[in-house]
Enzyme design. Structure first.
Site, PDB file in Angstrom:
ATOM      1  N   SER A  16      -7.876 -66.455 -27.806  1.00 51.81           N
ATOM      2  CA  SER A  16      -7.372 -65.887 -27.169  1.00 51.81           C
ATOM      3  C   SER A  16      -6.559 -65.634 -25.375  1.00 51.81           C
ATOM      4  CB  SER A  16      -8.660 -64.421 -25.721  1.00 51.81           C
ATOM      5  OG  SER A  16      -8.923 -65.414 -25.534  1.00 51.81           O
ATOM      6  N   ASP A  63      -5.336 -64.719 -30.744  1.00 52.21           N
ATOM      7  CA  ASP A  63      -5.507 -63.617 -30.660  1.00 52.21           C
ATOM      8  C   ASP A  63      -4.594 -62.298 -29.423  1.00 52.21           C
ATOM      9  OD1 ASP A  63      -6.892 -60.894 -30.644  1.00 52.21           O
ATOM     10  OD2 ASP A  63      -8.456 -61.343 -29.720  1.00 52.21           O
ATOM     11  N   HIS A  64      -4.793 -60.666 -29.505  1.00 48.87           N
ATOM     12  CA  HIS A  64      -3.851 -60.410 -28.590  1.00 48.87           C
ATOM     13  C   HIS A  64      -2.645 -60.871 -27.683  1.00 48.87           C
ATOM     14  CE1 HIS A  64      -5.774 -56.237 -29.655  1.00 48.87           C
ATOM     15  NE2 HIS A  64      -6.920 -57.402 -29.818  1.00 48.87           N
ATOM     16  N   GLU A 136     -11.773 -55.893 -23.452  1.00 46.50           N
ATOM     17  CA  GLU A 136     -11.780 -56.723 -23.996  1.00 46.50           C
ATOM     18  C   GLU A 136     -11.048 -57.863 -23.409  1.00 46.50           C
ATOM     19  OE1 GLU A 136     -12.456 -59.363 -28.601  1.00 46.50           O
ATOM     20  OE2 GLU A 136     -10.637 -58.415 -28.015  1.00 46.50           O
ATOM     21  N   HIS A 181     -12.734 -52.722 -28.987  1.00 44.27           N
ATOM     22  CA  HIS A 181     -14.125 -54.195 -28.803  1.00 44.27           C
ATOM     23  C   HIS A 181     -15.137 -53.587 -28.418  1.00 44.27           C
ATOM     24  CE1 HIS A 181      -9.095 -55.262 -28.723  1.00 44.27           C
ATOM     25  NE2 HIS A 181      -9.852 -55.904 -29.408  1.00 44.27           N
ATOM     26  N   HIS A 220      -9.887 -55.148 -36.452  1.00 46.40           N
ATOM     27  CA  HIS A 220     -10.732 -55.830 -34.695  1.00 46.40           C
ATOM     28  C   HIS A 220     -11.110 -55.455 -34.402  1.00 46.40           C
ATOM     29  CE1 HIS A 220      -7.012 -58.210 -33.048  1.00 46.40           C
ATOM     30  NE2 HIS A 220      -6.316 -57.717 -34.372  1.00 46.40           N
ATOM     31  N   GLY A 221     -12.452 -55.876 -33.767  1.00 46.77           N
ATOM     32  CA  GLY A 221     -13.865 -54.591 -33.468  1.00 46.77           C
ATOM     33  C   GLY A 221     -14.848 -54.707 -34.124  1.00 46.77           C
ATOM     34  N   GLY A 222     -15.135 -55.836 -34.737  1.00 45.19           N
ATOM     35  CA  GLY A 222     -15.944 -56.169 -36.484  1.00 45.19           C
ATOM     36  C   GLY A 222     -16.806 -55.636 -35.430  1.00 45.19           C
ATOM     37  N   ASN A 242     -12.094 -59.134 -37.320  1.00 45.65           N
ATOM     38  CA  ASN A 242     -12.692 -60.359 -35.661  1.00 45.65           C
ATOM     39  C   ASN A 242     -14.049 -59.912 -35.167  1.00 45.65           C
ATOM     40  OD1 ASN A 242      -9.961 -60.526 -36.007  1.00 45.65           O
ATOM     41  ND2 ASN A 242      -8.988 -60.211 -33.817  1.00 45.65           N
ATOM     42  N   THR A 245     -17.874 -60.347 -29.983  1.00 42.37           N
ATOM     43  CA  THR A 245     -18.827 -60.132 -29.006  1.00 42.37           C
ATOM     44  C   THR A 245     -19.933 -60.312 -30.274  1.00 42.37           C
ATOM     45  OG1 THR A 245     -17.171 -57.658 -29.034  1.00 42.37           O
ATOM     46  CG2 THR A 245     -19.853 -57.297 -28.138  1.00 42.37           C
TER      47      THR A 245
END
Ligand SMILES: [Zn+2]
Length: 314
Positions: A16, A63-64, A136, A181, A220-222, A242, A245
């Protein structure tokens, strides 16, 4: 990479922007463009060097990147262009450009411009449509209107039509299907992977193609997702998920375990249950607790690899 070697690989390593800055020895607060670029590039070079020890395929991704962070994005592409000249391949494998806060027209136009440049050196572009909820890396979408958490098939079609026209362009679409996220209390998130399935159907009809899954989706946010949702998403054309977390938690959990287990050896530099003059240096050496975090995280990643059915395949 250790987890990938244990399970059979492959693995994707993602930096990131804040992570890049942190690797440069600064707080992970996303404020220093030069440090973000230097740290991310250094991280990629480190991974390339160390990957040789593990012998598994590694995909290097970032990432983002929102609009105000484009100097970071430009810096990374420049690093790949330079690397390409010397080595015939880009430094990174792919980058994510998240312009979901912009209008759809701007999002698509800017993505197209970048994909044209990236395609020349075989870099894949991951773009985002709709909004991933939650918070995130300094971007807070916890209060976003819930309708924006679900991408429309028509929007994906517009992206597909424009980006697939770029010569040699490879792209994936991070679509919103209620994903967030972070991990929240059960019931807080209503994941609807059927949106991805319906979108594939819509685009297949538009294209009149044979493929049931013309679009490569990113999830995203898996973290915190049920195995059932993960498997359904894969069936609907998700090629990447992704899991920040859950892996962050595993890392912390491993360090926390270490602290609990060795508590009596971590209260002072000298003195433990074995004697008042016994040194504790080998217990408070940061590598000891960090290694415990790494081991827990590697175990969690092996489970991810099983859930995602990505063992021994690309
Ligand atoms: Zn994300």
């Amino acid at each position: 990479m250790e987890a990938a070697k244990k399970a059979g690989g492959p693995v994707m390593v993602t930096f990131s922007r804040g992570g890049g800055q942190f690797l440069a020895g600064k707080a992970a607060d996303n404020t220093d463009d030069a440090a973000c670029i230097a740290g991310t590039v250094a991280g990629a070079l480190h991974v390339r060097q160390v990957a040789k020890l593990y012998g598994v395929p590694v995909i290097l991704h970032t990432d983002h990147c929102q609009k105000s962070w484009l100097p970071w994005f430009d810096g990374l592409i420049e690093a790949s262009e330079e690397y390409f000249e010397k080595n015939g391949e880009p430094l990174f494998s792919s980058h994510m450009l998240d312009l979901s806060e912009e209008s759809l027209e701007d999002n698509i136009a800017i993505c197209k411009k970048y994909l044209e440049r990236m395609a020349k050196i075989n870099l894949l572009l991951e773009m985002e449509l709709g909004v991933t909820g939650g918070e995130e890396d300094g971007v807070d979408n916890t209060d976003v209107d819930s309708s924006r958490l679900y991408t429309q098939p028509e929007e994906v079609w517009q992206v597909y039509e424009t980006l697939s026209a770029v010569p040699n362009g490879n792209f994936t679409v991070a679509a919103a299907f209620g994903n967030v996220h972070g991990v929240y209390a059960p019931g807080n998130v209503s994941l609807k992977p059927v949106i991805l399935h319906n979108t594939q159907k819509f685009i297949k009809e538009k294209l009149g193609c044979d493929s049931d899954k013309p679009v490569s989706f990113v999830f995203h946010g898996g973290s915190g997702s049920s195995l059932e949702d993960i498997r359904y998403a894969i069936e609907a054309g998700v090629v990447k998920m992704n899991i920040d977390t859950d892996t962050q938690w595993a890392f912390w959990d491993g360090m926390n375990d270490y602290q609990k287990k060795n508590k009596d050896y971590l209260q002072a530099q000298i003195g433990n249950p074995e004697g008042p003059e016994k040194p504790n240096k080998k217990y408070y050496d940061p590598r000891m607790s960090l290694r415990s975090g790494e081991e827990k995280m590697a175990d969690r990643l092996v489970k991810c690899m099983e859930d995602l059915k990505c063992i021994d395949r690309l």
